[in-house]
Design a protein around this motif. Structure first.
Motif, short mmCIF file in Angstrom:
data_model
loop_
_atom_site.label_atom_id
_atom_site.label_comp_id
_atom_site.label_asym_id
_atom_site.label_seq_id
_atom_site.Cartn_x
_atom_site.Cartn_y
_atom_site.Cartn_z
N THR A 17 0.84 -1.20 0.00
CA THR A 17 0.00 0.00 0.00
C THR A 17 0.87 1.25 0.00
O THR A 17 1.93 1.25 0.62
CB THR A 17 -0.86 0.03 1.30
N ILE A 18 0.40 2.28 -0.70
CA ILE A 18 1.07 3.58 -0.63
C ILE A 18 0.12 4.55 0.07
O ILE A 18 -1.00 4.76 -0.40
CB ILE A 18 1.38 4.16 -2.03
N GLU A 19 0.56 5.10 1.18
CA GLU A 19 -0.24 6.11 1.88
C GLU A 19 0.43 7.48 1.69
O GLU A 19 1.65 7.55 1.50
CB GLU A 19 -0.31 5.81 3.37
N TYR A 20 -0.38 8.53 1.81
CA TYR A 20 0.21 9.86 1.70
C TYR A 20 -0.45 10.82 2.68
O TYR A 20 -1.58 10.58 3.14
CB TYR A 20 0.07 10.41 0.27
N GLU A 21 0.25 11.87 2.98
CA GLU A 21 -0.29 13.01 3.73
C GLU A 21 0.18 14.28 3.03
O GLU A 21 1.28 14.31 2.46
CB GLU A 21 0.25 13.04 5.18
N ILE A 22 -0.67 15.30 3.07
CA ILE A 22 -0.26 16.63 2.58
C ILE A 22 -0.01 17.47 3.84
O ILE A 22 -0.93 17.75 4.59
CB ILE A 22 -1.37 17.30 1.73
N VAL A 23 1.24 17.88 4.06
CA VAL A 23 1.56 18.58 5.31
C VAL A 23 1.48 20.10 5.17
O VAL A 23 1.48 20.82 6.18
CB VAL A 23 2.94 18.15 5.88
N ALA A 24 1.43 20.59 3.95
CA ALA A 24 1.26 22.04 3.71
C ALA A 24 0.91 22.21 2.24
O ALA A 24 1.14 21.30 1.43
CB ALA A 24 2.54 22.80 4.04
N ARG A 25 0.35 23.35 1.91
CA ARG A 25 0.07 23.62 0.50
C ARG A 25 -0.13 25.10 0.27
O ARG A 25 -0.39 25.86 1.19
CB ARG A 25 -1.15 22.84 0.00
N ARG A 26 0.01 25.51 -0.97
CA ARG A 26 -0.28 26.88 -1.39
C ARG A 26 -0.58 26.89 -2.87
O ARG A 26 -0.16 25.98 -3.60
CB ARG A 26 0.89 27.81 -1.10
N ASP A 27 -1.31 27.92 -3.30
CA ASP A 27 -1.57 28.07 -4.73
C ASP A 27 -0.52 29.00 -5.35
O ASP A 27 -0.16 30.00 -4.77
CB ASP A 27 -2.98 28.66 -4.96
N VAL A 28 -0.07 28.63 -6.53
CA VAL A 28 0.87 29.49 -7.27
C VAL A 28 0.36 29.59 -8.71
O VAL A 28 -0.35 28.70 -9.18
CB VAL A 28 2.30 28.89 -7.28
N PRO A 29 0.70 30.70 -9.41
CA PRO A 29 0.31 30.75 -10.83
C PRO A 29 1.06 29.67 -11.61
O PRO A 29 2.21 29.37 -11.30
CB PRO A 29 0.72 32.16 -11.28
N LYS A 30 0.38 29.09 -12.60
CA LYS A 30 1.00 27.99 -13.34
C LYS A 30 2.36 28.37 -13.93
O LYS A 30 3.25 27.53 -14.04
CB LYS A 30 0.03 27.53 -14.44
N LEU A 31 2.51 29.67 -14.30
CA LEU A 31 3.78 30.08 -14.91
C LEU A 31 4.96 29.95 -13.94
O LEU A 31 6.12 30.09 -14.33
CB LEU A 31 3.69 31.50 -15.50
N GLY A 32 4.66 29.70 -12.65
CA GLY A 32 5.74 29.45 -11.70
C GLY A 32 6.19 28.00 -11.69
O GLY A 32 7.20 27.66 -11.07
N THR A 33 5.43 27.13 -12.33
CA THR A 33 5.79 25.70 -12.30
C THR A 33 6.16 25.17 -13.69
O THR A 33 6.74 24.10 -13.81
CB THR A 33 4.61 24.84 -11.80
N GLN A 34 5.79 25.94 -14.71
CA GLN A 34 5.96 25.43 -16.08
C GLN A 34 6.17 26.62 -17.03
O GLN A 34 5.48 27.64 -16.90
CB GLN A 34 4.69 24.67 -16.46
#
Ligand SMILES: [Zn+2]
Length: 320
Positions: free
Chosen positions: A57-74
């Motif tokens: 099994t693969i389990e996950y947790e999201i410990v923090a998050r934020r929104d960024v404009p797509k142009l910051g990732t690609q």
């Protein structure tokens, strides 16, 4: 005549600006002949282990998050928001659990990722999971992936341990309370970072320096035959793979703690894309793409929440 000169100067300025926008924001084309190669046959061979020892099994947790404009990732000029989720994964197995990344405390988040929203309960579950894991590995030495290890005092005594490369180990003091390696990590013998290494039954670490010097990719052969590639931050979003576009230069050069090696990361993305075409069933897991994670949960390939007891490690097996 004067007017002609003014237009000429303006023309040059516009051309320079357009060139800069292209260079820093829009140029994301990948190499046709990448130097980085993912030898899937070699990884499969290394990952061979009795199915009862491989992860179920693969389990996950999201410990923090934020929104960024797509142009910051690609590369490109798309400003629509995209969520950067800080995911931590746990592989469950009868052999014992393997953590892939360990998250960070809220103090570390405040210092290095102040705009992120922290998920305290998720991080509590991660902390308990780390304490109960048999094997702990990280995708690279950035705070959202390795931060907790700067504060760690103990792990389970029968654990095979924390398996880090020298480059990753060097990153921990930056996130330690006193700027030093915690005592229990001080004598740790680093894992080789120049060849693929087995870190748990069915789990292979593939060195992939680029995003950071200590970046690695994990290939996992699950007990039921599923194969998974944990990409860390080699790729931030599945759209980098779908659109064949890397991160833009302004992010690589100015927004990272230390500039990443663009050539290396672009080579890696190109080889991941080639592999995805050749191996359509291979599950890709970038650390920060929550939409991709949600999609895999719907398909029953990932489980949320690390709230159950750690798997008891098998007594007979020692080294992976
Ligand atoms: Zn990251």
């Amino acid at each position: 005549m004067k007017l002609v000169k003014i237009f000429a100067v303006l023309g040059v300025i516009v051309a320079l600006l357009a060139g800069a926008v292209f260079h820093y924001f829009m140029d994301g084309a990948l190499p046709e002949d990448p130097e980085f190669a993912i030898n899937i046959e070699e990884l499969r061979e290394l990952a061979e282990a009795p199915s009862e020892l491989r992860p179920t099994t693969i389990e996950y947790e999201i410990v923090a998050r934020r929104d960024v404009p797509k142009l910051g990732t690609q590369a490109g000029l798309e400003r629509s928001p995209i969520t950067m989720a800080r995911a931590v994964f746990r592989l469950r197995s009868e052999w014992g659990d393997t953590m892939i990344d360990v998250g960070m405390t809220d103090a570390t988040r405040q210092e290095f990722m102040a705009e992120d929203v922290f998920e305290a309960e998720a991080m509590e579950r991660v902390t308990a999971a780390v304490a109960g894991a048999r094997s702990i590995v990280v995708t690279h030495e950035h705070p959202d992936h390795i931060g907790l290890l700067g504060q760690i005092e103990s792990i389970r005594p029968d654990a095979d341990g924390i398996l880090l490369t020298a480059e990753q180990l060097a990153g921990i003091p930056k996130f330690a309370d006193n700027g030093e390696l915690p005592a229990m990590l001080a004598g740790l013998k680093p894992v080789s970072s120049d060849k693929p290494t087995v870190v748990a039954p069915g789990v292979v670490m593939l060195p992939a320096a680029g995003h950071t010097p200590g970046s690695v990719i994990f290939f996992v052969a699950m007990a039921d035959g599923r194969e998974v590639l944990f990409l860390g931050d080699t790729v931030w979003n599945m759209s980098n793979i779908r659109d064949a576009l890397g991160r833009p230069r302004f992010v690589q050069q100015f927004l990272m703690p230390e500039p990443e090696d663009r050539g290396a990361v672009y080579d890696q993305l190109a080889s991941v894309i080639a592999l995805a075409e050749r191996e359509p069933d291979l599950i890709m897991l970038p650390s920060h793409d929550e939409d991709n994670i949600d999609g895999l949960v719907k398909l029953g390939l990932l489980s949320h929440q690390m709230n159950s007891e750690p798997e008891p490690a098998l007594q007979a097996e020692t080294a992976p």
